[in-house]
Structure formats: structure tokens, C-alpha cells
Design an enzyme around this catalytic site. Structure first.
Site, PDB file in Angstrom:
ATOM      1  N   GLY A 127       0.814  -1.213   0.000  1.00 10.37           N
ATOM      2  CA  GLY A 127       0.000   0.000   0.000  1.00 10.37           C
ATOM      3  C   GLY A 127       0.843   1.256   0.000  1.00 10.37           C
ATOM      4  O   GLY A 127       2.024   1.241   0.392  1.00 10.37           O
ATOM      5  N   ASN A 128       0.267   2.325  -0.476  1.00 11.75           N
ATOM      6  CA  ASN A 128       0.980   3.600  -0.516  1.00 11.75           C
ATOM      7  C   ASN A 128      -0.001   4.737  -0.727  1.00 11.75           C
ATOM      8  O   ASN A 128      -1.040   4.571  -1.343  1.00 11.75           O
ATOM      9  CB  ASN A 128       2.048   3.594  -1.632  1.00 11.75           C
ATOM     10  CG  ASN A 128       1.564   2.882  -2.881  1.00 11.75           C
ATOM     11  OD1 ASN A 128       0.716   3.396  -3.604  1.00 11.75           O
ATOM     12  ND2 ASN A 128       2.073   1.678  -3.131  1.00 11.75           N
TER      13      ASN A 128
ATOM     14  N   SER B 176       9.527   2.973  -1.271  1.00  7.60           N
ATOM     15  CA  SER B 176       9.240   1.579  -1.606  1.00  7.60           C
ATOM     16  C   SER B 176       9.712   0.617  -0.509  1.00  7.60           C
ATOM     17  O   SER B 176      10.850   0.728  -0.034  1.00  7.60           O
ATOM     18  CB  SER B 176       9.949   1.234  -2.924  1.00  7.60           C
ATOM     19  OG  SER B 176       9.670  -0.079  -3.299  1.00  7.60           O
ATOM     20  N   GLY B 177       8.840  -0.296  -0.109  1.00  8.24           N
ATOM     21  CA  GLY B 177       9.223  -1.409   0.760  1.00  8.24           C
ATOM     22  C   GLY B 177       9.737  -1.038   2.145  1.00  8.24           C
ATOM     23  O   GLY B 177      10.527  -1.779   2.723  1.00  8.24           O
TER      24      GLY B 177
ATOM     25  N   SER C 104       7.783   4.521  -3.992  1.00  6.04           N
ATOM     26  CA  SER C 104       6.939   3.341  -4.174  1.00  6.04           C
ATOM     27  C   SER C 104       6.971   2.872  -5.622  1.00  6.04           C
ATOM     28  O   SER C 104       6.990   3.686  -6.546  1.00  6.04           O
ATOM     29  CB  SER C 104       5.500   3.720  -3.794  1.00  6.04           C
ATOM     30  OG  SER C 104       4.607   2.806  -4.358  1.00  6.04           O
ATOM     31  N   SER C 105       6.977   1.557  -5.815  1.00  6.70           N
ATOM     32  CA  SER C 105       7.008   1.033  -7.189  1.00  6.70           C
ATOM     33  C   SER C 105       5.743   1.405  -7.962  1.00  6.70           C
ATOM     34  O   SER C 105       5.730   1.381  -9.187  1.00  6.70           O
ATOM     35  CB  SER C 105       7.215  -0.485  -7.168  1.00  6.70           C
ATOM     36  OG  SER C 105       6.292  -1.074  -6.292  1.00  6.70           O
ATOM     37  N   ASP C 106       4.684   1.772  -7.263  1.00 10.94           N
ATOM     38  CA  ASP C 106       3.434   2.171  -7.927  1.00 10.94           C
ATOM     39  C   ASP C 106       3.405   3.655  -8.312  1.00 10.94           C
ATOM     40  O   ASP C 106       2.382   4.144  -8.795  1.00 10.94           O
ATOM     41  CB  ASP C 106       2.233   1.868  -7.019  1.00 10.94           C
ATOM     42  CG  ASP C 106       2.084   0.379  -6.771  1.00 10.94           C
ATOM     43  OD1 ASP C 106       1.993  -0.364  -7.760  1.00 10.94           O
ATOM     44  OD2 ASP C 106       2.072  -0.049  -5.603  1.00 10.94           O
TER      45      ASP C 106
ATOM     46  N   HIS D 230      -3.181   3.411  -2.849  1.00  5.92           N
ATOM     47  CA  HIS D 230      -3.270   2.058  -3.406  1.00  5.92           C
ATOM     48  C   HIS D 230      -3.231   1.060  -2.261  1.00  5.92           C
ATOM     49  O   HIS D 230      -2.384   1.171  -1.374  1.00  5.92           O
ATOM     50  CB  HIS D 230      -2.102   1.816  -4.358  1.00  5.92           C
ATOM     51  CG  HIS D 230      -2.034   0.411  -4.860  1.00  5.92           C
ATOM     52  ND1 HIS D 230      -3.125  -0.212  -5.440  1.00  5.92           N
ATOM     53  CD2 HIS D 230      -1.034  -0.500  -4.875  1.00  5.92           C
ATOM     54  CE1 HIS D 230      -2.791  -1.444  -5.779  1.00  5.92           C
ATOM     55  NE2 HIS D 230      -1.527  -1.652  -5.442  1.00  5.92           N
TER      56      HIS D 230
ATOM     57  N   HIS E 223      -4.248  -3.353  -1.171  1.00 10.42           N
ATOM     58  CA  HIS E 223      -4.767  -4.678  -1.508  1.00 10.42           C
ATOM     59  C   HIS E 223      -5.738  -5.079  -0.400  1.00 10.42           C
ATOM     60  O   HIS E 223      -5.708  -6.212   0.074  1.00 10.42           O
ATOM     61  CB  HIS E 223      -3.640  -5.707  -1.615  1.00 10.42           C
ATOM     62  CG  HIS E 223      -2.699  -5.463  -2.747  1.00 10.42           C
ATOM     63  ND1 HIS E 223      -1.681  -6.322  -3.074  1.00 10.42           N
ATOM     64  CD2 HIS E 223      -2.616  -4.448  -3.649  1.00 10.42           C
ATOM     65  CE1 HIS E 223      -1.010  -5.843  -4.110  1.00 10.42           C
ATOM     66  NE2 HIS E 223      -1.550  -4.703  -4.472  1.00 10.42           N
TER      67      HIS E 223
ATOM     68  N   ASP F 133     -23.625   7.149  -0.578  1.00 13.75           N
ATOM     69  CA  ASP F 133     -23.165   8.401   0.025  1.00 13.75           C
ATOM     70  C   ASP F 133     -21.809   8.834  -0.534  1.00 13.75           C
ATOM     71  O   ASP F 133     -21.477  10.013  -0.527  1.00 13.75           O
ATOM     72  CB  ASP F 133     -23.029   8.245   1.546  1.00 13.75           C
ATOM     73  CG  ASP F 133     -24.374   8.345   2.260  1.00 13.75           C
ATOM     74  OD1 ASP F 133     -25.310   8.947   1.697  1.00 13.75           O
ATOM     75  OD2 ASP F 133     -24.478   7.819   3.386  1.00 13.75           O
TER      76      ASP F 133
ATOM     77  N   HIS G 102      -5.743  -7.625  -9.188  1.00 13.91           N
ATOM     78  CA  HIS G 102      -4.730  -6.831  -8.476  1.00 13.91           C
ATOM     79  C   HIS G 102      -5.278  -6.230  -7.177  1.00 13.91           C
ATOM     80  O   HIS G 102      -5.162  -6.856  -6.135  1.00 13.91           O
ATOM     81  CB  HIS G 102      -4.182  -5.761  -9.442  1.00 13.91           C
ATOM     82  CG  HIS G 102      -3.088  -4.942  -8.862  1.00 13.91           C
ATOM     83  ND1 HIS G 102      -2.474  -3.913  -9.519  1.00 13.91           N
ATOM     84  CD2 HIS G 102      -2.509  -4.987  -7.641  1.00 13.91           C
ATOM     85  CE1 HIS G 102      -1.563  -3.374  -8.742  1.00 13.91           C
ATOM     86  NE2 HIS G 102      -1.553  -4.001  -7.597  1.00 13.91           N
TER      87      HIS G 102
ATOM     88  N   TYR H 233     -26.374  17.716   3.354  1.00 17.86           N
ATOM     89  CA  TYR H 233     -25.909  16.867   4.444  1.00 17.86           C
ATOM     90  C   TYR H 233     -24.856  17.620   5.279  1.00 17.86           C
ATOM     91  O   TYR H 233     -24.048  18.338   4.737  1.00 17.86           O
ATOM     92  CB  TYR H 233     -25.310  15.586   3.866  1.00 17.86           C
ATOM     93  CG  TYR H 233     -24.686  14.665   4.872  1.00 17.86           C
ATOM     94  CD1 TYR H 233     -25.445  13.677   5.505  1.00 17.86           C
ATOM     95  CD2 TYR H 233     -23.347  14.777   5.218  1.00 17.86           C
ATOM     96  CE1 TYR H 233     -24.874  12.826   6.426  1.00 17.86           C
ATOM     97  CE2 TYR H 233     -22.767  13.928   6.145  1.00 17.86           C
ATOM     98  CZ  TYR H 233     -23.536  12.963   6.752  1.00 17.86           C
ATOM     99  OH  TYR H 233     -22.965  12.128   7.666  1.00 17.86           O
TER     100      TYR H 233
END
Ligand SMILES: [Zn+2]
Length: 235
Positions: A27-28, A44-45, A73-75, A96, A98, A121, A172, A230
Site C-alpha cells: 500500500g501507498n 518503496s518497501g 513506491s514502485s506504484d 493504493h 490490496h 453516500d 490486483h 448533508y
């Protein structure tokens, strides 16, 4: 540079494990600064427990690292394509994950139908599931092509990314976005929650249908758009 933004992006990233959206270093989160046209993203990592705001990486929209000791990040190329396409619409935070239930829909190749008002909503209509990338797209520039695919999929579906601030990528996971990094994380949390509810809903009643359109419209438009009512009036 961008010390304030690095702190914000660090804090937004820390929310991912807090809300149970990521395991290990997955995630990132990133956030874009329209003034400098730079964005800040998680390295990254790197473990969430040991990460600091100084570890955040500053990038430009050409994919060059502007500041930071660590690799981004690799993304990062996916985040970059989303900003290039949608920053003008107000998309200034991308996340991002998973996360488990939403990724289960993604792996099954299905969007998340709108079964109720919790979903309505936040998201106008189904949260779509973009196709898997082709072998060529994966081989040549996987992360960048994921970004192109997301942007093209919203154009193809004639969907407004502001009215539907998340997408599933087949086989993914989830990309969500918002007006800043925190808003993007908020939308990622809601994506996971509505995916969980949708899954259970289909287990309880396999023939369940999406919520009536007029109910979806009522809930979406009372929170968004010109006639929203709202919450509290802005002071
Ligand atoms: Zn991923």
C-alpha cells in the site's frame, strides 16, 4: 522542501495499517501540490513502524525524483498518471491498497455494485473493475499502463472520477483518490467497507439487486453537488 506535505503524506500512510487496509509494507499514499506541480509519496518497501516523514519522496510529473534518499513506491507511475489526468478536476491524493474484501472483488473481476446508501453516500453507481493488462502492457511499463488503463476506463464508462473516487484493477487491488491524501485514505476505507457489505449481502441473498436509482440519487446528491444539504453549513 515541502516539509509540511511530507508530514501529511507520512501521516496519511500511517493510517493504512491503522485502518487494517494493508499488511506488511503493501500500500501507498501520495499527495499532489498544484503550486509546485510536485507530489510526495511513500518510499518503496519501508516498514510503517520505522518510517518517518523524512523518508517521504518528492517527485515531479515527469517521473523524476526531486528529493529523498529512498526509492519511491514502485506504484509511483500509476499515481503520476492519475494526477496528470485528473489533478485539474481536484484529484490531489491517491492511495493504493490490496485491502481484503475489495481485492476479492478485483480478483474475481467484478465491480462493487451499489447495494445500499453507505455506498451511495460516497460513490455514484458501481465501483468499476478495470480489465487486466495485456502481456505487452505488463512487459513494457506495468505501473504506468495501470494508470493509463484507470484513466481510459473512466473515459470509456463516461464516469466522473470525482463522483466515483475508487477503482478496482482486475487480479490486483484498489486505487482510490480524493481532494488530498487523507481524503483518498477515507475513500479507500469506505471502498473496503462497502465491498465487505456487498460480499455479505450476496451471501445472504444471492439474487440481491442494486439499490433503486432514486435512492442512490437521493443519497449521493444530498452530500455532493450544488444542492447538497448533508452535514453543517460551512462557517
Ligand atoms: Zn498493488
Amino acid at each position: 522542501m515541502l516539509e509540511e506535505l511530507k508530514k501529511r503524506v507520512y501521516e496519511a500512510n500511517i493510517l493504512l495499517p491503522k485502518y487494517g487496509l494493508v499488511t506488511f509494507t503493501w500500500g501507498n499514499v501520495s499527495e499532489y501540490d498544484p503550486e509546485t506541480k510536485l507530489f510526495v509519496i511513500k518510499p518503496s518497501g519501508v516498514n510503517y513502524e520505522t518510517m518517518t516523514s523524512e523518508d517521504m519522496v518528492v517527485m515531479d510529473l515527469n517521473g523524476n525524483k526531486v528529493e529523498g534518499d529512498l526509492n519511491p513506491s514502485s506504484d509511483t507511475p500509476t499515481h503520476l498518471e492519475i494526477y496528470k489526468a485528473w489533478a485539474d478536476k481536484g484529484v490531489k491524493g491517491v492511495v493504493h491498497t490490496h485491502s481484503s474484501y475489495a481485492t476479492s472483488f478485483a480478483q474475481a473481476g467484478r465491480g462493487i455494485p451499489c447495494y445500499g446508501t453507505t455506498h451511495a453516500d460516497y460513490f455514484y453507481g458501481e465501483i468499476p473493475c478495470a480489465r487486466c493488462l495485456t502481456k505487452q502492457e505488463i512487459d513494457e511499463a506495468y505501473e504506468e499502463n495501470t494508470g493509463h488503463l484507470i484513466v481510459n476506463e473512466f473515459a470509456r464508462l463516461d464516469k466522473d472520477p470525482v463522483a466515483c473516487p475508487a477503482v478496482l484493477c482486475k487480479n490486483h487491488g484498489v486505487f482510490a483518490w480524493g481532494k488530498d491524501g487523507f481524503d483518498a485514505v477515507h475513500n479507500a476505507v469506505v471502498t473496503e467497507e462497502v465491498a465487505k457489505m456487498a460480499y455479505r449481502c450476496e451471501v445472504i441473498n444471492p439474487r440481491v439487486m442494486p439499490a433503486p436509482q432514486e435512492l442512490q440519487d437521493k443519497h449521493y446528491y444530498r452530500k455532493h453537488g450544488a444542492n447538497a444539504y448533508y452535514g453543517q453549513a460551512k462557517r
